[in-house]
Design an enzyme around this catalytic site. Structure first.
Site, short mmCIF file in Angstrom:
data_model
loop_
_atom_site.label_atom_id
_atom_site.label_comp_id
_atom_site.label_asym_id
_atom_site.label_seq_id
_atom_site.Cartn_x
_atom_site.Cartn_y
_atom_site.Cartn_z
N GLY A 54 2.13 -32.46 6.31
CA GLY A 54 0.77 -32.61 6.84
C GLY A 54 -0.06 -31.36 6.61
O GLY A 54 -1.24 -31.44 6.26
N TYR A 56 8.55 -37.18 23.67
CA TYR A 56 9.87 -36.67 23.28
C TYR A 56 10.25 -37.20 21.90
O TYR A 56 10.98 -36.56 21.15
CB TYR A 56 10.95 -37.10 24.28
CG TYR A 56 10.88 -36.32 25.57
CD1 TYR A 56 11.23 -34.97 25.59
CD2 TYR A 56 10.45 -36.92 26.74
CE1 TYR A 56 11.13 -34.24 26.78
CE2 TYR A 56 10.36 -36.20 27.92
CZ TYR A 56 10.71 -34.86 27.93
OH TYR A 56 10.61 -34.14 29.09
N THR A 74 18.69 -24.00 -5.37
CA THR A 74 17.79 -25.04 -5.87
C THR A 74 18.43 -26.43 -5.88
O THR A 74 17.75 -27.42 -6.10
CB THR A 74 17.35 -24.74 -7.32
OG1 THR A 74 18.51 -24.75 -8.15
CG2 THR A 74 16.66 -23.40 -7.43
N PRO A 128 19.62 -28.65 -3.66
CA PRO A 128 19.09 -29.76 -2.86
C PRO A 128 17.79 -30.31 -3.43
O PRO A 128 17.55 -31.52 -3.42
CB PRO A 128 18.86 -29.13 -1.48
CG PRO A 128 19.72 -27.92 -1.44
CD PRO A 128 19.87 -27.44 -2.86
N GLY A 171 -1.44 -36.95 30.85
CA GLY A 171 -0.09 -37.48 31.01
C GLY A 171 -0.07 -38.85 31.67
O GLY A 171 -1.11 -39.40 32.05
N CYS A 182 -8.09 -35.56 31.49
CA CYS A 182 -7.60 -36.92 31.73
C CYS A 182 -6.75 -36.96 33.01
O CYS A 182 -7.32 -36.85 34.08
CB CYS A 182 -6.85 -37.43 30.49
SG CYS A 182 -6.90 -39.22 30.40
N LEU A 183 -5.43 -37.03 32.92
CA LEU A 183 -4.64 -37.00 34.14
C LEU A 183 -4.94 -35.73 34.94
O LEU A 183 -4.94 -35.73 36.16
CB LEU A 183 -3.13 -37.08 33.81
CG LEU A 183 -2.22 -37.15 35.03
CD1 LEU A 183 -2.33 -38.49 35.73
CD2 LEU A 183 -0.77 -36.89 34.64
N HIS A 199 -10.81 -36.63 26.26
CA HIS A 199 -9.95 -35.62 25.62
C HIS A 199 -10.77 -34.76 24.65
O HIS A 199 -10.86 -35.09 23.46
CB HIS A 199 -8.83 -36.31 24.83
CG HIS A 199 -7.84 -36.99 25.70
ND1 HIS A 199 -6.63 -36.42 26.05
CD2 HIS A 199 -7.86 -38.21 26.29
CE1 HIS A 199 -5.96 -37.25 26.83
NE2 HIS A 199 -6.68 -38.35 26.99
N GLU A 236 -9.93 -32.07 23.35
CA GLU A 236 -9.04 -31.42 22.37
C GLU A 236 -8.98 -32.15 21.03
O GLU A 236 -8.67 -31.54 20.01
CB GLU A 236 -7.64 -31.23 22.95
CG GLU A 236 -6.78 -32.48 23.12
CD GLU A 236 -7.00 -33.23 24.43
OE1 GLU A 236 -8.09 -33.07 25.03
OE2 GLU A 236 -6.10 -34.01 24.84
#
Ligand code: GLN
Length: 547
Positions: free
Chosen positions: A21, A57, A192, A194, A357, A384-385, A510, A512
């Site tokens: 990413g 998790y 190299t 792998p 959460g 939020c929460l 949110h 963020e």
């Protein structure tokens, strides 16, 4: 006629978690900084329709887009690097692919044919990959294939890449293979093998990697690059080293030094020029050279997991740079906060953020934390929460509403100050059914929140089922907790604040998800500013006390 969209596929080999990413986002940044319109897409090979139902998790943070898609956290990196919004089309899972193929089968659209992985699933994958390109909005679409080559569930994706590379033709598509060059300390050697194997595995599916990006802890010597090029069928210039960086925001520059953008553009027959990274580098400079520091407590129940509050942590990096301060985040488990220990855990902090959460675990600790910061004038941001906890705390300790709660935690509470939204009452499915995505909000002129944004009208992203119970609004407001942001259509309270407190703001949305390197979120910027101010006055106070 607009030039044809070019496609770049990013696959991973050897292990997961190599940072596909970040590499994809860094390449996109370099292309964007040369004037190309680039976007990134993530294909996830799991069966969930989206990560919305996945526990942190399992999957880290669930990132929400403007159009209300619950997506992989890599989309957050894409937005933070590129400062352009993503959408549902930017994240596709195997579950979603199969769901649409099966829906079409039920509608009889396959006209009696047997529906198979090839061509029906691969066609759907190819269609999804090309949706962004066909919008005409992008010159380059970078598609990141989740997982590692050789995984059973990645096979249809690799096959779709093989077909597309063929369909699109030589200069219109390429494959970047991200791999690991491990260092064996006993032999003091970089290995190299792998990588050779993972490139070979890719070739067994008919896909030749065009560029190797090699994650490594040590510099790759020339001879090792030559060896990789020779064994893996790539040009030497296309063996790119990705050495461990101190911050993910260094990776675009590291890739620039290695010439990743030049190799890519040459292969795609696109013009390359010097990318303009002035703004990016100015941010890096501020980030790396803070003038002072603040300590912020992040209170949540997944604090042991690096990825569960990813966007919040990144927002603090952007806001820290904007304020030229280093934000030290102290993760505090909400289950460890109780009336006896709350001062010990929070008194040294310059600001406290209570995280979003779900569910009951840890909420009493969050409520206790809010009480402490409210009473001690420590800057507070509840998301939020976290906002809902601030409302419950105020109800219990200021309004005297004993056992006030959210009906999420206690269905039989005598004072449901946070309650299930009306629109949620008949919802039974869990997936994709929350109040999601961007909603507008009117801010009360003159309020703290309106000052923070310097406007009275905002749009922010949401992900929740419960809301502030308007039946209690007057009671709260007359005692000092003001509802200063409202969604006009529904009357839903989006912001609460304590005007008497130096900084006490709770938001149902949110913020963020919208903070980027180019546009740090004002709420985080002002929160950090206020924490910085608090740190100065509390330092002065303790210094004069010591005298
Ligand atoms: N559990 C709360 C709700 O559903 C808050 C959700 C959140 O923090 N994202 O309303």
């Amino acid at each position: 006629m607009a030039a044809k969209t070019k496609y770049i596929f990013v696959t991973g080999g050897v292990t997961s978690s190599l940072g596909k990413g970040i590499i994809a986002a860094s390449l996109a940044k370099l292309l964007q900084a040369q004037g190309y319109r680039a976007t990134i897409q993530k294909l996830d090979p799991y069966i969930n329709v989206d990560p919305g139902t996945l526990n942190p998790y399992e999957h880290g943070e669930c990132y929400v887009t403007d159009d209300g898609a619950e997506t992989d956290l890599d989309l957050g990196h894409y937005e933070r690097f590129l400062d352009t919004p993503t959408s549902q089309s930017n994240n596709v899972t195997t579950g979603r692919i199969y769901q649409s193929v099966i829906n079409r089968e039920r509608r009889g659209e396959f006209l009696g044919k047997t529906v198979q992985v090839i061509p029906h699933i691969t066609d759907e994958i190819k269609r999804r990959i090309q949706i962004l390109g066909q919008s005409g909005e992008y010159d380059v679409v970078i598609t990141e294939i989740g997982g590692t080559v050789g995984d059973i569930e990645s096979l249809p994706y690799i096959e779709a890449v093989r077909q597309l590379k063929w369909d699109l033709g030589e200069n219109n598509a390429l494959v970047i293979h991200l791999t690991l060059i491990p260092f064996l300390s006993a032999a003091a050697e970089l290995k190299t093998k792998p990588t050779q194997h993972s490139v070979k595995t890719l070739m067994e599916s008919g896909v030749q990697a065009d560029i190797l990006v090699c994650r490594t802890e040590h510099e790759l010597p020339e001879d090792l690059r030559r060896k990789l090029a020779l064994f893996c069928n790539v040009r030497e210039e296309a063996v790119i080293q990705a050495i461990d960086a101190s911050t993910i925001y260094d990776v675009p520059n590291l890739m620039l030094e290695q010439g990743l953008d030049t190799v890519v553009l040459k292969r795609l027959k696109l013009k390359s020029s010097t990318p303009d990274l002035t703004q990016w580098n100015a941010f890096l400079d501020r980030h790396k050279n803070p003038k002072s520091e603040v300590n912020i407590g992040l209170i949540g129940k997944y604090v042991e997991l690096q990825d569960s509050y990813k966007s919040i942590i990144e927002s603090f990096i952007h806001a820290g740079a904007a304020n030229e301060v280093r934000v030290n985040i102290e993760s505090i488990h909400s289950e460890h906060i109780n009336p006896k220990e709350v001062a010990m855990r929070l008194s040294h902090l310059d600001g406290v953020l209570v995280a979003p959460g779900f569910g009951e675990r840890g909420i009493e600790g969050k409520i206790e934390a809010v009480k402490y910061v409210r009473e001690h004038n420590i800057p507070f941001l509840g998301i939020c929460l976290g906002m809902q906890m601030a409302v419950i705390e105020f109800a219990r300790n200021v309004l005297g509403l004993q056992n006030a709660n959210s009906t999420e935690m206690d269905e039989n509470t005598p004072h449901p100050v946070i309650d299930l939204m009306e629109s949620q009452k008949n919802v039974t499915d869990k997936g994709g059914t929350m109040r999601l995505g961007s909603w507008s909000c009117d801010l009360q002129p003159g309020s703290k929140i309106a000052q923070v944004y310097a406007t009275n009208h905002i749009n922010e992203r949401h992900r929740h089922r419960f809301e502030f119970n308007n039946a209690y609004k007057e009671n709260f407001e007359s005692s000092g907790l003001k509802a200063t942001g409202i969604n006009a259509e529904t009357g839903l309270v989006e912001v609460v604040e304590l005007p008497e407190h130096p900084f006490f703001i709770g938001v149902q949305y949110h913020p963020e998800y919208k903070s980027t390197v180019a546009s740090p979120h004002p709420l985080f910027v002002e929160f950090v500013k206020s924490a910085h101010h608090y740190s100065k006055i509390s330092n002065n106070a303790s210094m004069s006390y010591q005298k």
